[in-house]
Motif scaffolding. Sequence first.
Motif, PDB file in Angstrom:
ATOM      1  N   GLU A  19       0.846  -1.212   0.000  1.00  0.00           N
ATOM      2  CA  GLU A  19       0.000   0.000   0.000  1.00  0.00           C
ATOM      3  C   GLU A  19       0.874   1.251   0.000  1.00  0.00           C
ATOM      4  O   GLU A  19       0.565   2.227  -0.706  1.00  0.00           O
ATOM      5  N   ASP A  20       1.961   1.243   0.772  1.00  0.00           N
ATOM      6  CA  ASP A  20       2.871   2.398   0.798  1.00  0.00           C
ATOM      7  C   ASP A  20       3.506   2.618  -0.566  1.00  0.00           C
ATOM      8  O   ASP A  20       3.651   3.756  -1.037  1.00  0.00           O
ATOM      9  N   GLN A  21       3.892   1.521  -1.242  1.00  0.00           N
ATOM     10  CA  GLN A  21       4.514   1.628  -2.562  1.00  0.00           C
ATOM     11  C   GLN A  21       3.540   2.137  -3.611  1.00  0.00           C
ATOM     12  O   GLN A  21       3.899   2.931  -4.483  1.00  0.00           O
ATOM     13  N   LEU A  22       2.289   1.656  -3.522  1.00  0.00           N
ATOM     14  CA  LEU A  22       1.296   2.040  -4.525  1.00  0.00           C
ATOM     15  C   LEU A  22       0.713   3.423  -4.270  1.00  0.00           C
ATOM     16  O   LEU A  22       0.245   4.101  -5.204  1.00  0.00           O
ATOM     17  N   GLY A  23       0.664   3.838  -3.017  1.00  0.00           N
ATOM     18  CA  GLY A  23       0.124   5.156  -2.692  1.00  0.00           C
ATOM     19  C   GLY A  23      -1.367   5.174  -2.441  1.00  0.00           C
ATOM     20  O   GLY A  23      -1.977   6.258  -2.391  1.00  0.00           O
ATOM     21  N   PHE A  24      -1.998   4.021  -2.266  1.00  0.00           N
ATOM     22  CA  PHE A  24      -3.422   3.959  -1.914  1.00  0.00           C
ATOM     23  C   PHE A  24      -3.688   2.692  -1.110  1.00  0.00           C
ATOM     24  O   PHE A  24      -2.943   1.725  -1.160  1.00  0.00           O
ATOM     25  N   ARG A  25      -4.817   2.734  -0.320  1.00  0.00           N
ATOM     26  CA  ARG A  25      -5.190   1.596   0.500  1.00  0.00           C
ATOM     27  C   ARG A  25      -5.849   0.510  -0.348  1.00  0.00           C
ATOM     28  O   ARG A  25      -6.596   0.810  -1.272  1.00  0.00           O
ATOM     29  N   LEU A  26      -5.597  -0.718   0.030  1.00  0.00           N
ATOM     30  CA  LEU A  26      -6.201  -1.869  -0.653  1.00  0.00           C
ATOM     31  C   LEU A  26      -7.339  -2.475   0.164  1.00  0.00           C
ATOM     32  O   LEU A  26      -8.255  -3.077  -0.406  1.00  0.00           O
ATOM     33  N   PHE A  27      -7.256  -2.358   1.485  1.00  0.00           N
ATOM     34  CA  PHE A  27      -8.247  -2.953   2.376  1.00  0.00           C
ATOM     35  C   PHE A  27      -8.742  -1.917   3.383  1.00  0.00           C
ATOM     36  O   PHE A  27      -7.978  -1.046   3.830  1.00  0.00           O
ATOM     37  N   ASP A  28      -9.999  -2.060   3.737  1.00  0.00           N
ATOM     38  CA  ASP A  28     -10.523  -1.419   4.937  1.00  0.00           C
ATOM     39  C   ASP A  28     -10.432  -2.444   6.059  1.00  0.00           C
ATOM     40  O   ASP A  28     -10.932  -3.575   5.925  1.00  0.00           O
ATOM     41  N   ARG A  29      -9.729  -2.092   7.144  1.00  0.00           N
ATOM     42  CA  ARG A  29      -9.602  -2.994   8.278  1.00  0.00           C
ATOM     43  C   ARG A  29     -10.830  -2.831   9.158  1.00  0.00           C
ATOM     44  O   ARG A  29     -11.032  -1.757   9.771  1.00  0.00           O
ATOM     45  N   LEU A  30     -11.666  -3.840   9.233  1.00  0.00           N
ATOM     46  CA  LEU A  30     -12.902  -3.809   9.994  1.00  0.00           C
ATOM     47  C   LEU A  30     -12.738  -4.592  11.286  1.00  0.00           C
ATOM     48  O   LEU A  30     -11.826  -5.423  11.403  1.00  0.00           O
ATOM     49  N   PRO A  31     -13.632  -4.368  12.266  1.00  0.00           N
ATOM     50  CA  PRO A  31     -13.514  -5.114  13.532  1.00  0.00           C
ATOM     51  C   PRO A  31     -13.579  -6.622  13.333  1.00  0.00           C
ATOM     52  O   PRO A  31     -12.953  -7.375  14.097  1.00  0.00           O
ATOM     53  N   ARG A  32     -14.309  -7.072  12.335  1.00  0.00           N
ATOM     54  CA  ARG A  32     -14.456  -8.518  12.134  1.00  0.00           C
ATOM     55  C   ARG A  32     -13.971  -8.968  10.751  1.00  0.00           C
ATOM     56  O   ARG A  32     -14.613  -9.771  10.090  1.00  0.00           O
ATOM     57  N   GLY A  33     -12.887  -8.412  10.302  1.00  0.00           N
ATOM     58  CA  GLY A  33     -12.340  -8.863   9.030  1.00  0.00           C
ATOM     59  C   GLY A  33     -11.875  -7.728   8.142  1.00  0.00           C
ATOM     60  O   GLY A  33     -11.589  -6.616   8.606  1.00  0.00           O
ATOM     61  N   LEU A  34     -11.797  -8.047   6.862  1.00  0.00           N
ATOM     62  CA  LEU A  34     -11.300  -7.105   5.865  1.00  0.00           C
ATOM     63  C   LEU A  34     -12.354  -6.843   4.801  1.00  0.00           C
ATOM     64  O   LEU A  34     -13.227  -7.683   4.548  1.00  0.00           O
ATOM     65  N   ARG A  35     -12.220  -5.668   4.162  1.00  0.00           N
ATOM     66  CA  ARG A  35     -13.060  -5.352   3.015  1.00  0.00           C
ATOM     67  C   ARG A  35     -12.192  -4.643   1.992  1.00  0.00           C
ATOM     68  O   ARG A  35     -11.403  -3.757   2.331  1.00  0.00           O
ATOM     69  N   LEU A  36     -12.293  -5.076   0.744  1.00  0.00           N
ATOM     70  CA  LEU A  36     -11.520  -4.425  -0.311  1.00  0.00           C
ATOM     71  C   LEU A  36     -12.026  -3.009  -0.554  1.00  0.00           C
ATOM     72  O   LEU A  36     -13.239  -2.772  -0.593  1.00  0.00           O
ATOM     73  N   THR A  37     -11.080  -2.096  -0.726  1.00  0.00           N
ATOM     74  CA  THR A  37     -11.459  -0.755  -1.171  1.00  0.00           C
ATOM     75  C   THR A  37     -11.812  -0.807  -2.652  1.00  0.00           C
ATOM     76  O   THR A  37     -11.618  -1.844  -3.325  1.00  0.00           O
ATOM     77  N   ALA A  38     -12.300   0.279  -3.200  1.00  0.00           N
ATOM     78  CA  ALA A  38     -12.621   0.327  -4.629  1.00  0.00           C
ATOM     79  C   ALA A  38     -11.370   0.069  -5.454  1.00  0.00           C
ATOM     80  O   ALA A  38     -11.399  -0.659  -6.454  1.00  0.00           O
ATOM     81  N   GLU A  39     -10.224   0.650  -5.016  1.00  0.00           N
ATOM     82  CA  GLU A  39      -8.961   0.408  -5.718  1.00  0.00           C
ATOM     83  C   GLU A  39      -8.523  -1.047  -5.567  1.00  0.00           C
ATOM     84  O   GLU A  39      -8.005  -1.662  -6.518  1.00  0.00           O
ATOM     85  N   GLY A  40      -8.724  -1.574  -4.364  1.00  0.00           N
ATOM     86  CA  GLY A  40      -8.359  -2.968  -4.129  1.00  0.00           C
ATOM     87  C   GLY A  40      -9.155  -3.929  -4.991  1.00  0.00           C
ATOM     88  O   GLY A  40      -8.617  -4.931  -5.490  1.00  0.00           O
ATOM     89  N   GLN A  41     -10.452  -3.638  -5.185  1.00  0.00           N
ATOM     90  CA  GLN A  41     -11.285  -4.500  -6.030  1.00  0.00           C
ATOM     91  C   GLN A  41     -10.785  -4.512  -7.468  1.00  0.00           C
ATOM     92  O   GLN A  41     -10.714  -5.572  -8.102  1.00  0.00           O
ATOM     93  N   GLN A  42     -10.445  -3.329  -7.988  1.00  0.00           N
ATOM     94  CA  GLN A  42      -9.945  -3.256  -9.369  1.00  0.00           C
ATOM     95  C   GLN A  42      -8.618  -3.998  -9.513  1.00  0.00           C
ATOM     96  O   GLN A  42      -8.408  -4.737 -10.474  1.00  0.00           O
ATOM     97  N   LEU A  43      -7.709  -3.794  -8.529  1.00  0.00           N
ATOM     98  CA  LEU A  43      -6.402  -4.461  -8.617  1.00  0.00           C
ATOM     99  C   LEU A  43      -6.560  -5.965  -8.475  1.00  0.00           C
ATOM    100  O   LEU A  43      -5.896  -6.729  -9.189  1.00  0.00           O
ATOM    101  N   PHE A  44      -7.435  -6.419  -7.568  1.00  0.00           N
ATOM    102  CA  PHE A  44      -7.635  -7.858  -7.379  1.00  0.00           C
ATOM    103  C   PHE A  44      -8.129  -8.530  -8.659  1.00  0.00           C
ATOM    104  O   PHE A  44      -7.660  -9.614  -9.024  1.00  0.00           O
ATOM    105  N   ALA A  45      -9.069  -7.889  -9.372  1.00  0.00           N
ATOM    106  CA  ALA A  45      -9.606  -8.481 -10.602  1.00  0.00           C
ATOM    107  C   ALA A  45      -8.494  -8.712 -11.622  1.00  0.00           C
ATOM    108  O   ALA A  45      -8.429  -9.754 -12.280  1.00  0.00           O
ATOM    109  N   VAL A  46      -7.575  -7.736 -11.732  1.00  0.00           N
ATOM    110  CA  VAL A  46      -6.492  -7.848 -12.719  1.00  0.00           C
ATOM    111  C   VAL A  46      -5.450  -8.873 -12.269  1.00  0.00           C
ATOM    112  O   VAL A  46      -5.022  -9.736 -13.039  1.00  0.00           O
TER     113      VAL A  46
END
Length: 299
Positions: free
Chosen positions: A44-71
């Motif tokens: 995330e530091d290298q890319l300059g944006f967050r990939l996950f939202d850290r939630l109390p009970r797990g993780l959620r992909l950010t909008a950027e994370g969803q796009q990167l994951f698909a590719v």
Amino acid sequence: MINAQILAALRTFEAAAGELSFTRAAARLSVTTGAVSQQIKHLEDQLGFRLFDRLPRGLRLTAEGQQLFAVVHRCLLDLDSCVQRLQHQLLEGQIRFRSTPSLLFKWLVPRLHRFHARFPDIHVETFAEESLLKTEPQAYDLAIDYSFGEYRGLESELLLAETLFPVVSPDYAGGRDWRDPSSWRDATLLHDSRPWRDAARDAEWRYYLDQAGLTTVDSARGHYFNRADLAIEAAAAGLGVALARGSLIDNDLESGRLVAPLPAVDSCCAYYLVHRAGVLEDARIRVFYDWLRGLPDSR
């Protein structure tokens, strides 16, 4: 431009995004949860944006994370598919294999279907040779030979230790005491006349009789065959007593077709896997070599 560190971290990201859990991703990648968390933070530091939202009970992909994951997910699937195709191309074609007739007939051929079931595109061209040492090394890729294990200019590995013991048909066994040397006076010995390179015609019988303490028994008399399995068949037909190799005789003993009246002794020879230097770099030959070494009764 994507550097090597980011490329390595993308594999970790794909696992974490697919699992939506650093803990499950760590188990999948055989690393610690802390290592996954640290690598994702560094990415995330290298890319300059967050990939996950850290939630109390797990993780959620950010909008950027969803796009990167698909590719990334699609690219890794394509990469795995390409590697599998290339590996499949390596694991097809022909292997030239040689061994003694008796071992091929009694030991290898009944097992060979297991190899073909796992590697259907590798075709094992099998040749029976009385002695491997009479064959030019360039004429085969792999071989199994019955010998003392000395192969100048070749690489060899012990595959099967061997034992020797007499076998007879149940009728021929009769009531004689085979431990008594006098009981052998009218016994017809059945010989493999070429048990190993440069052996005397009665060498295998002489070796067994000496090891069994039957030193006064004449080992030269009887009938001679140029293959061990022919001598075994002659014994099953009631012609006399043959000297069996333990790795080749199990089925005949289990069926009662032959009986063993005396204990086995360790043979002076064994079965060796033999090949030229460097041939195991060929993936086809390597998988057959590893399969032979992994058979349950190999040593």
